[in-house]
Design a protein around this motif. Structure first.
Motif, PDB file in Angstrom:
ATOM      1  N   ARG A  93       0.835  -1.212   0.000  1.00  0.00           N
ATOM      2  CA  ARG A  93       0.000   0.000   0.000  1.00  0.00           C
ATOM      3  C   ARG A  93       0.868   1.260   0.000  1.00  0.00           C
ATOM      4  O   ARG A  93       0.559   2.239  -0.690  1.00  0.00           O
ATOM      5  N   GLU A  94       1.932   1.234   0.793  1.00  0.00           N
ATOM      6  CA  GLU A  94       2.843   2.384   0.815  1.00  0.00           C
ATOM      7  C   GLU A  94       3.469   2.606  -0.559  1.00  0.00           C
ATOM      8  O   GLU A  94       3.603   3.749  -1.031  1.00  0.00           O
ATOM      9  N   GLU A  96       2.239   1.677  -3.519  1.00  0.00           N
ATOM     10  CA  GLU A  96       1.219   2.165  -4.453  1.00  0.00           C
ATOM     11  C   GLU A  96       0.937   3.655  -4.243  1.00  0.00           C
ATOM     12  O   GLU A  96       0.777   4.411  -5.213  1.00  0.00           O
ATOM     13  N   LYS A  97       0.894   4.062  -2.991  1.00  0.00           N
ATOM     14  CA  LYS A  97       0.654   5.474  -2.685  1.00  0.00           C
ATOM     15  C   LYS A  97       1.811   6.333  -3.181  1.00  0.00           C
ATOM     16  O   LYS A  97       1.612   7.409  -3.775  1.00  0.00           O
ATOM     17  N   ALA A  98       3.031   5.845  -2.989  1.00  0.00           N
ATOM     18  CA  ALA A  98       4.211   6.587  -3.436  1.00  0.00           C
ATOM     19  C   ALA A  98       4.248   6.686  -4.963  1.00  0.00           C
ATOM     20  O   ALA A  98       4.590   7.738  -5.519  1.00  0.00           O
ATOM     21  N   ALA A 100       1.670   6.655  -6.982  1.00  0.00           N
ATOM     22  CA  ALA A 100       0.623   7.591  -7.395  1.00  0.00           C
ATOM     23  C   ALA A 100       1.077   9.031  -7.245  1.00  0.00           C
ATOM     24  O   ALA A 100       0.645   9.917  -7.993  1.00  0.00           O
ATOM     25  N   GLN A 101       1.973   9.280  -6.301  1.00  0.00           N
ATOM     26  CA  GLN A 101       2.507  10.624  -6.074  1.00  0.00           C
ATOM     27  C   GLN A 101       3.799  10.865  -6.854  1.00  0.00           C
ATOM     28  O   GLN A 101       4.499  11.852  -6.613  1.00  0.00           O
ATOM     29  N   ALA A 107       8.627   4.173  -3.942  1.00  0.00           N
ATOM     30  CA  ALA A 107       7.762   3.035  -4.294  1.00  0.00           C
ATOM     31  C   ALA A 107       8.593   1.783  -4.539  1.00  0.00           C
ATOM     32  O   ALA A 107       8.252   0.694  -4.049  1.00  0.00           O
TER      33      ALA A 107
END
Length: 269
Positions: A93-94, A96-98, A100-101, A107
């Protein structure tokens, strides 16, 4: 006078007897030692012959040499496995969030940490491979997709492997990978188009033409594909077909002057 003559003869005789006794003793010792060596040598030969005969006898009875037994590693407890699974999910999850940013290094680091905990997390491997494609690290993406395909037969893995090959200029390998993707998804116009592009890059125009023609039936407003199809027909010497395709492009993009020039040039052929 007579007595003095006998004494030297007796002394000489005694010396001769000592010499004979000495040589006789040495000869006897040599015989004894030689006999012991022969006996030992014979015993060794008999021992080796006995082993060889016993081995042959065992093989004749179907005996086999046993391989070393590998000791299986102890399985992890369900509690440990659950904790590791939760850690992998959290790191994924971390990542994927990274991603996306647009924090691609962060990531990548999180994905690698997740794979360190569970090297067989194939979904995580696939996400990391896609990240490598997204960041133009095609050689790493190629290596990961090739490894993934050793464990899972997935159409997207073949398609992405084809893209990694294509970007590196490995057009023949790209054709093979895209063909595998098309075999698993034969109704997809995107699969046909991708394989058609790779075939053109590999100078396989005969193979490319029907693939692109099939793709533009569904993707009938994709002028980039139509341009490729027209170019493919020109390479094959099919000028009339190429002209028809350019006229079709002209209807979609009536203000494209380059297409009009090509139509005029082909009309004069």
């Amino acid at each position: 006078m007579s007595c003095s003559g006998r004494e030297p003869n007796a002394s000489l005789f005694r010396h001769l007897i000592y010499v004979y006794v000495l040589f006789g003793s040495l000869f006897g010792i040599c015989l004894i030692l030689g006999g012991r060596v022969l006996v030992r040598h014979h015993a060794v030969r008999r021992f080796v012959r006995g082993i060889y005969q016993r081995t042959e006898s065992a093989e004749g009875r179907g005996a086999v040499i046993l391989e070393e037994t590998k000791i299986a590693k102890p399985r992890k407890s369900p509690r440990v496995s659950a904790i590791e699974m939760q850690q992998v999910r959290s790191l994924t999850r971390e990542a994927e969030k990274a991603a996306a940013q647009m924090k691609f290094e962060e990531a990548e680091r999180s994905f690698i940490q997740a794979l360190t905990i569970n090297p067989k997390a194939f979904d995580v491997q696939a996400q990391l491979a896609k990240l490598y494609l997204l960041t133009d690290r095609d050689h790493k993406a190629e290596a990961m997709y090739r490894e993934l395909l050793q464990h899972r037969d997935d159409v997207s893995y073949f398609a992405n492997l084809g893209l990694a090959y294509y970007r590196q200029g490995k057009y023949v390998e790209a054709c093979h990978a895209y063909q595998e993707a098309l075999n698993r998804d034969p109704k997809s116009p995107e699969r046909s188009a991708a394989l058609g592009r790779a075939c053109i890059a590999a100078q396989r125009f005969e193979e490319a033409a029907p693939l692109l023609k099939k793709a533009v039936v569904r993707l009938n407003r994709d002028t980039s594909l139509l341009h490729l199809l027209a170019e493919c027909y020109l390479q094959l010497g099919h000028t009339e077909r190429a002209e028809d395709v350019y006229r079709r492009i002209n209807r979609l993009e009536p203000y494209d002057e380059s297409v009009k020039k090509k139509i005029s040039a082909l009309a004069r052929v």
